[in-house]
Scaffold this motif. Structure first.
Motif, PDB file in Angstrom:
ATOM      1  N   LEU A 103       0.809  -1.214   0.000  1.00  0.00           N
ATOM      2  CA  LEU A 103       0.000   0.000   0.000  1.00  0.00           C
ATOM      3  C   LEU A 103       0.847   1.271   0.000  1.00  0.00           C
ATOM      4  O   LEU A 103       0.312   2.374  -0.132  1.00  0.00           O
ATOM      5  N   LEU A 104       2.149   1.129   0.144  1.00  0.00           N
ATOM      6  CA  LEU A 104       3.018   2.283   0.380  1.00  0.00           C
ATOM      7  C   LEU A 104       3.721   2.732  -0.888  1.00  0.00           C
ATOM      8  O   LEU A 104       3.813   2.004  -1.869  1.00  0.00           O
ATOM      9  N   TRP A 105       4.217   3.951  -0.840  1.00  0.00           N
ATOM     10  CA  TRP A 105       5.125   4.441  -1.868  1.00  0.00           C
ATOM     11  C   TRP A 105       6.213   5.255  -1.166  1.00  0.00           C
ATOM     12  O   TRP A 105       6.338   5.183   0.056  1.00  0.00           O
ATOM     13  N   ASP A 106       6.997   5.986  -1.898  1.00  0.00           N
ATOM     14  CA  ASP A 106       8.171   6.661  -1.344  1.00  0.00           C
ATOM     15  C   ASP A 106       7.774   7.886  -0.526  1.00  0.00           C
ATOM     16  O   ASP A 106       7.946   9.027  -0.944  1.00  0.00           O
ATOM     17  N   THR A 107       7.230   7.613   0.646  1.00  0.00           N
ATOM     18  CA  THR A 107       6.865   8.677   1.579  1.00  0.00           C
ATOM     19  C   THR A 107       6.977   8.095   2.980  1.00  0.00           C
ATOM     20  O   THR A 107       6.875   6.863   3.152  1.00  0.00           O
ATOM     21  N   PRO A 108       7.214   8.893   4.014  1.00  0.00           N
ATOM     22  CA  PRO A 108       7.317   8.340   5.368  1.00  0.00           C
ATOM     23  C   PRO A 108       6.058   7.552   5.750  1.00  0.00           C
ATOM     24  O   PRO A 108       4.936   7.939   5.383  1.00  0.00           O
ATOM     25  N   PHE A 109       6.241   6.467   6.483  1.00  0.00           N
ATOM     26  CA  PHE A 109       5.101   5.638   6.873  1.00  0.00           C
ATOM     27  C   PHE A 109       5.386   4.959   8.196  1.00  0.00           C
ATOM     28  O   PHE A 109       6.538   4.855   8.644  1.00  0.00           O
ATOM     29  N   LEU A 110       4.329   4.489   8.823  1.00  0.00           N
ATOM     30  CA  LEU A 110       4.434   3.700  10.043  1.00  0.00           C
ATOM     31  C   LEU A 110       3.316   2.670  10.021  1.00  0.00           C
ATOM     32  O   LEU A 110       2.161   2.996   9.706  1.00  0.00           O
ATOM     33  N   ILE A 111       3.663   1.419  10.330  1.00  0.00           N
ATOM     34  CA  ILE A 111       2.691   0.322  10.378  1.00  0.00           C
ATOM     35  C   ILE A 111       2.641  -0.208  11.808  1.00  0.00           C
ATOM     36  O   ILE A 111       3.677  -0.506  12.414  1.00  0.00           O
ATOM     37  N   ASP A 112       1.438  -0.288  12.362  1.00  0.00           N
ATOM     38  CA  ASP A 112       1.271  -0.826  13.707  1.00  0.00           C
ATOM     39  C   ASP A 112      -0.095  -1.488  13.778  1.00  0.00           C
ATOM     40  O   ASP A 112      -0.853  -1.489  12.802  1.00  0.00           O
ATOM     41  N   THR A 113      -0.418  -2.041  14.930  1.00  0.00           N
ATOM     42  CA  THR A 113      -1.718  -2.687  15.078  1.00  0.00           C
ATOM     43  C   THR A 113      -2.821  -1.647  15.180  1.00  0.00           C
ATOM     44  O   THR A 113      -2.592  -0.501  15.584  1.00  0.00           O
ATOM     45  N   ASP A 114      -4.035  -2.074  14.850  1.00  0.00           N
ATOM     46  CA  ASP A 114      -5.167  -1.156  14.959  1.00  0.00           C
ATOM     47  C   ASP A 114      -5.418  -0.741  16.404  1.00  0.00           C
ATOM     48  O   ASP A 114      -5.767   0.415  16.678  1.00  0.00           O
ATOM     49  N   VAL A 115      -5.201  -1.652  17.340  1.00  0.00           N
ATOM     50  CA  VAL A 115      -5.453  -1.310  18.742  1.00  0.00           C
ATOM     51  C   VAL A 115      -4.388  -0.350  19.268  1.00  0.00           C
ATOM     52  O   VAL A 115      -4.692   0.575  20.025  1.00  0.00           O
TER      53      VAL A 115
END
Length: 303
Positions: A103-115
């Motif tokens: 889902l990502l492209w060349d931009t800052p991101f963070l993936i974590d749990t929904d909770v």
């Protein structure tokens, strides 16, 4: 939190992947959401493709500074791992191994749990704004728990999975409906667990049904264990099962105080009605959680 009028960019994109639905949100950097799209959670390929279409459509129209993805788990949340952003062994059919990084492209991101995302959102816009430590418990399709210490989620070998804590059965012979564990919280009180036990959707079960007293006891036991291990300043309950049954809060609080029996800081908790509360953000907790992750990603990437 309702949708807001669009303001000047840059913008933040967020994706909440839930067990039954996904919400894509577009917000300004303050966290004010001005657009959102809903996608049913089905097969991962189809679901993620629909989310990609939404995100890339927004990307063509807006300067998106960061992306936050808040997903059901279990999930690899270690940025140093080769499998960062992938679903682990999960009760959700077909989703084990699904890679959210597509889902990502060349931009800052963070993936974590929904909770974890929802818990962090409560710390900015909700019921934990003035606290250093709290626990967010969501009871819906599953049971998730986010212990927050010094305003950061607890991490170790992985993220917290206290929804799979083993507790006494409320009914002789009933081991719950969890496909991984016999006798865990999620297997007893999640929406699917209640439907399996009662033969009807949780939303259709009458408030007077004795099953709700069992739910209250199990949630109180979970809160007892969190109170004596994580030692939070507050525990907040969210998710559809909790939100739709507001009468349970007082019952759970009474059972929690009886369980703690005044031991150690239990005596103080008994004098603190604000120790156990309903989460403030309600159904906005998930979308705002993903936007909070995007805010943190943007802040981390700032020079």
């Amino acid at each position: 939190m309702a949708n807001h009028r669009q303001t000047g960019g840059p913008y933040l994109a967020g994706v909440e992947l839930g067990g039954t639905k996904c919400i894509c949100a577009l917000a300004d950097t303050s966290g004010a959401i001005f657009a959102r799209e809903r996608v049913a959670t089905g097969h991962p390929s189809e679901t993620l493709s629909r989310i990609e279409t939404i995100l890339h459509g927004w990307r063509r129209e807006h300067d998106i500074a960061a992306i936050g993805i808040a997903s059901f788990g279990p999930l690899d949340t270690d940025p140093a791992s080769a499998n960062y952003g992938q679903l682990l062994a999960t009760p959700k059919p077909g989703w084990a191994g699904a890679d959210l990084r597509r889902l990502l492209w060349d931009t800052p991101f963070l993936i974590d749990t929904d909770v974890n995302g929802a818990a962090l959102a409560e710390g900015v816009w909700g019921a934990a704004r003035d606290l250093r430590s709290w626990c967010y418990v969501t009871i819906g399709t599953g049971v998730g728990v986010a212990p927050i210490i010094d305003r950061r989620p607890v991490v170790g070998l992985g993220h917290a999975e206290a929804g799979h804590m083993i507790v006494p059965s409320p009914q002789p012979g009933w081991v719950g409906s969890c496909s991984f564990h016999k006798g865990c919280v999620e297997g007893f009180v999640s929406g699917p667990a209640l439907e399996a036990r009662c033969g009807q959707p949780a939303s259709d079960i009458a408030d007077s049904d004795e099953v709700w007293d069992d739910v209250a006891q199990i949630v109180a036991t979970l809160c007892h264990n969190l109170a004596v291990t994580v030692v939070p300043e507050r525990i907040m309950l969210g998710g559809s099962v909790a939100i739709n049954r507001p009468h349970l809060l007082e019952v759970i609080r009474a059972k929690l105080n009886a369980s703690l029996a005044g031991y150690a800081h239990g005596a103080r908790i008994a004098q603190m009605p604000e120790f156990l509360v309903t989460a403030k953000l309600g159904e906005d907790a998930g979308p705002l959680g993903s936007i909070r992750l995007a805010q943190l990603a943007m802040a981390t990437s700032a020079p």
